[in-house]
Design an enzyme around this catalytic site. Structure first.
Site, PDB file in Angstrom:
ATOM      1  N   SER A  53       0.654  -0.868   0.333  1.00 42.43           N
ATOM      2  CA  SER A  53       0.223  -0.469   0.086  1.00 42.43           C
ATOM      3  C   SER A  53       0.719   1.311   0.058  1.00 42.43           C
ATOM      4  O   SER A  53      -0.027   2.585   0.043  1.00 42.43           O
ATOM      5  CB  SER A  53      -0.658   0.233   1.170  1.00 42.43           C
ATOM      6  OG  SER A  53      -1.500  -0.703   1.340  1.00 42.43           O
ATOM      7  N   HIS A  71      -2.644  -3.302  -7.017  1.00 39.35           N
ATOM      8  CA  HIS A  71      -2.720  -2.762  -5.731  1.00 39.35           C
ATOM      9  C   HIS A  71      -4.540  -3.158  -5.777  1.00 39.35           C
ATOM     10  O   HIS A  71      -5.145  -2.565  -5.314  1.00 39.35           O
ATOM     11  CB  HIS A  71      -2.598  -1.149  -5.334  1.00 39.35           C
ATOM     12  CG  HIS A  71      -2.968  -0.932  -3.770  1.00 39.35           C
ATOM     13  ND1 HIS A  71      -3.418   0.131  -3.210  1.00 39.35           N
ATOM     14  CD2 HIS A  71      -2.923  -1.622  -2.097  1.00 39.35           C
ATOM     15  CE1 HIS A  71      -4.009   0.441  -1.837  1.00 39.35           C
ATOM     16  NE2 HIS A  71      -4.101  -0.813  -1.475  1.00 39.35           N
ATOM     17  N   GLU A  73      -5.411  -0.272  -7.924  1.00 41.21           N
ATOM     18  CA  GLU A  73      -3.915   0.420  -8.441  1.00 41.21           C
ATOM     19  C   GLU A  73      -3.277   0.233  -9.251  1.00 41.21           C
ATOM     20  O   GLU A  73      -3.012  -1.040  -9.182  1.00 41.21           O
ATOM     21  CB  GLU A  73      -3.797   1.453  -7.014  1.00 41.21           C
ATOM     22  CG  GLU A  73      -4.597   2.491  -6.940  1.00 41.21           C
ATOM     23  CD  GLU A  73      -4.488   3.177  -5.735  1.00 41.21           C
ATOM     24  OE1 GLU A  73      -3.938   4.696  -5.035  1.00 41.21           O
ATOM     25  OE2 GLU A  73      -3.621   2.535  -5.600  1.00 41.21           O
ATOM     26  N   ASN A 126      -4.757   5.862  -0.941  1.00 39.78           N
ATOM     27  CA  ASN A 126      -4.223   5.465   0.341  1.00 39.78           C
ATOM     28  C   ASN A 126      -3.850   7.172   0.578  1.00 39.78           C
ATOM     29  O   ASN A 126      -3.509   7.599   2.450  1.00 39.78           O
ATOM     30  CB  ASN A 126      -2.639   4.962   0.449  1.00 39.78           C
ATOM     31  CG  ASN A 126      -3.702   2.923   0.638  1.00 39.78           C
ATOM     32  OD1 ASN A 126      -5.123   3.488   1.226  1.00 39.78           O
ATOM     33  ND2 ASN A 126      -2.964   2.127   0.417  1.00 39.78           N
TER      34      ASN A 126
END
Ligand SMILES: NC(=O)c1ccc[n+]([C@@H]2O[C@H](COP(=O)([O-])OP(=O)(O)OC[C@H]3O[C@@H](n4cnc5c(N)ncnc54)[C@H](O)[C@@H]3O)[C@@H](O)[C@H]2O)c1
Length: 596
Positions: free
Chosen positions: A121, A142, A154, A192
């Site tokens: 992440s 991701h 992602e 994130n």
């Protein structure tokens, strides 16, 4: 031709890994699922079985399809089992040295043309890739939690990831029914980077007893339409994983203090309070791995009634102001059966607010939300006045005049002279300190913030703002009134932005900064937050609706009060406001709305 992936490997079957296995196996791909030890493997297997059983129970998966899905998965301890797969996704804990060791080993074990992917992440995919002899075949994939549900992936390409590998992985995402955004290797990627500052801030509010965990979560769910509150989300992510992500983002992302994990997070990790996976985090769960919250010692006990907490009886309510909020608030009180006295600055304003309330009530009748009798009843309960003296005998005053401190203070001083003793004086301010209004009166204990959201008749949430001088019975009365209005109230301290705006606007501002840095596009950032985090609107959609001028004003207030460098308004936001691009209301903001 995109490459065919017939078998993939997943390393680590924790919160993310088990879900990723399910995503692949559901889509007809054979999976080799590996763990570090037999007990961990068993746990991962159990997670997968539970999740697929739940899908069957909910009618989302055929029992036969579940069996076929489970048949596609081979479980093994150790990486050697991955020698024949076409692609590996690693989902072990967020530690660079651990991931590098695993990638070095994968490089040795896997076929030369296998793609090696990490689900990290926040760590650098580039740094992970250089642990192998094939960095051009290393990529970030991701997934979002829960992987079987969230649509976004992602895809992170490093400077050396080959274009073929990126294209193959993008095609694979499409096959899995996911929407991908492909981006460069930067701490936190899109989602994130925008999410974790917000989560950390929410924990800080909780840690400082600014509001309860239930109220912080309810505020963000009801005030912003988020699928879950930030503390419940921390529990879902895993408090330990969240700690590692924050810590990495702090170190990689320019030492932004907002990413320095608040001390409580580390304490919880040390104490084994890891969230859902350990059965206890910010909340307590039925058992480890369960999503079901059970009451614990911090669960608020609902009072028998407001009066048991010293709340006062309210029958007649004054509403001061003639704008959008006043209009909505008058309607809300009148519909709930209160006698309402509306006070404006003149007969003309009274006539126009009366029209606005009538129009809104009529709309309600047309939409079947209330009957004609209810509408007439509500209208019959309202008196229209241009004199504050008519507030002498009300039990509660709600002030909703212009957002200027001098005006509000003068009004509170007048109310103090006019109103009877024991009245609750409330302000709907969204950015001014409530204590300023309280101290303009001789009765600060009776002054409270009642922060309604726009449109007041629709939005469920009211923030009840308690100053350091507000009496407990004033808060109890305010909460009881909100309940009688059919609203959910959350209690918070008297700080800029209260709960919702304090948590929402810095995130929006961060999105503008990300755009400004050309890291991604408005569309991809909006997509990422909607599909990766389940937000009802992306940040740029929301900014255009809220108004860029409003967002800038709130962000400035937050920055001025808290002096947090990370809260400084994004220059791009300032420029757009200067240019008159204020959002939908002017036809143009981040997007052009004139042709839509
Ligand atoms: N939790 C989230 O919401 C989320 C979302 C997206 C991405 N991620 C990322 O996914 C990765 C995994 O996070 P998580 O939350 O699933 O962690 P987790 O702690 O729930 O699971 C990690 C698993 O890896 C296993 N493991 C540890 N060492 C191993 C080894 N040497 N070989 C094989 N297995 C090993 C552990 O036994 C554990 O089951 C992290 O990089 C994290 O940043 C997490």
């Amino acid at each position: 031709m995109a490459r065919e992936f017939t078998s993939v490997g997943v390393v680590g079957l924790g919160t993310m890994g088990a879900g990723i296995v399910e995503v692949f196996a559901r889509n007809g791909i054979d999976v080799v699922a590996v763990e570090i030890s037999a007990p961990a493997l068993e746990r991962g297997q159990a997670t997968l079985t539970r999740s697929t059983d739940r899908a069957v129970a909910k009618g989302k998966l055929d029992p036969a399809d579940r069996d076929a899905l489970l048949d596609r998965v081979t479980f093994a301890v150790g990486l050697d089992a991955l020698h024949a797969v076409d692609l590996v996704i690693e989902a072990v804990p967020e530690h660079l040295d651990l991931k590098q060791r695993i990638f070095a080993e994968l490089d040795r074990v896997c076929k030369p043309d296998a793609i090696l992917a990490t689900n990290t992440s926040s760590l650098s995919v580039t740094e992970i890739s250089v642990a192998t002899s094939r960095p051009n075949q290393v990529i970030g994939i991701h997934f979002f939690n829960p992987a079987p549900v969230m649509k976004l992936v992602e895809v992170i390409r490093t400077v050396v990831t080959s274009a073929d590998v990126v294209a193959d992985v993008e095609a694979l995402c499409a096959r899995l029914g996911k929407v991908d955004v492909t981006i460069n290797d930067r701490a936190g990627f899109i989602a994130n980077a925008l999410l974790f500052g917000y989560l950390n801030h929410a924990v800080a509010l909780f840690e400082s007893n600014y509001a309860s965990r239930e109220d912080i979560d309810a505020a963000m769910k009801l005030g912003c339409g988020l699928p879950m509150g930030p503390l419940a989300l921390m529990d879902l992510i895993g408090v330990d994983t969240a700690y590692e992500i924050l810590d990495t983002m702090y170190r990689r992302g320019g030492r932004d203090r907002r990413h320095a994990p608040v001390p409580l997070i580390k304490q919880m990790v040390t104490a084994g309070l890891l969230g859902r996976k350990s059965g206890r985090g910010f909340y307590t769960y039925e058992r480890p791995g369960s999503p079901v919250v059970v009451p614990d010692e911090a669960t608020p006990v609902a009072p028998a009634d407001a009066f048991s907490e010293g709340g006062r009886a309210i029958a007649k309510v004054g509403v001061v102001g003639s704008g959008t909020m006043a209009t909505g608030i008058i309607e809300v009180f009148a519909r709930a059966g209160y006698e309402v006295v509306s006070v404006t600055r003149g007969a003309e304003k009274s006539a126009s607010i009366c029209e606005a309330v009538k129009t809104s009530l009529n709309k309600g009748v047309v939409r079947g939300k209330l009957s004609e009798e209810e509408r007439d009843g509500a209208l019959g309960r309202i008196t229209w006045s241009a004199t504050l003296d008519h507030l002498a005998d009300v039990d509660l005053v709600v002030e909703a005049v212009v957002e200027e401190l001098s005006v509000k203070k003068a009004l509170f001083a007048s109310l103090d002279e006019i109103c009877k003793p024991g009245v609750v004086l409330a302000t709907t301010t969204s950015s001014l300190p409530v204590i300023e209004m309280a101290m303009a009166t001789q009765r600060p204990a009776d002054v409270v913030g009642l922060h309604f959201f726009n449109p007041a008749p629709v939005m469920q949430l009211v923030e009840v703002v308690r100053t350091i001088r507000t009496a407990p019975e004033t808060v109890a009365t305010a909460r009881a009134v909100c309940a009688a209005l059919g609203k959910s109230s959350v209690v918070c301290g008297d700080r800029s932005g209260f709960v919702v705006n304090a948590l929402l606007f810095p995130y929006l501002n961060d999105a503008v900064k990300m755009l400004e840095a050309s890291y991604s596009t408005t569309d991809d950032i909006d997509h990422a937050m909607k599909l990766g985090c389940g937000y009802p609107m992306g940040p740029f959609e929301l900014l255009d609706v809220v108004g860029l001028d409003v967002a800038l004003a709130i962000q400035r207030e937050l920055y001025l009060e808290l002096r947090e460098p990370g809260f400084a308004p994004a220059p791009l936001l300032e420029h757009l406001v200067t240019a008159g691009y204020l959002g939908r209301k002017t036809g143009r903001g981040f997007r052009d709305h004139t042709h839509r």
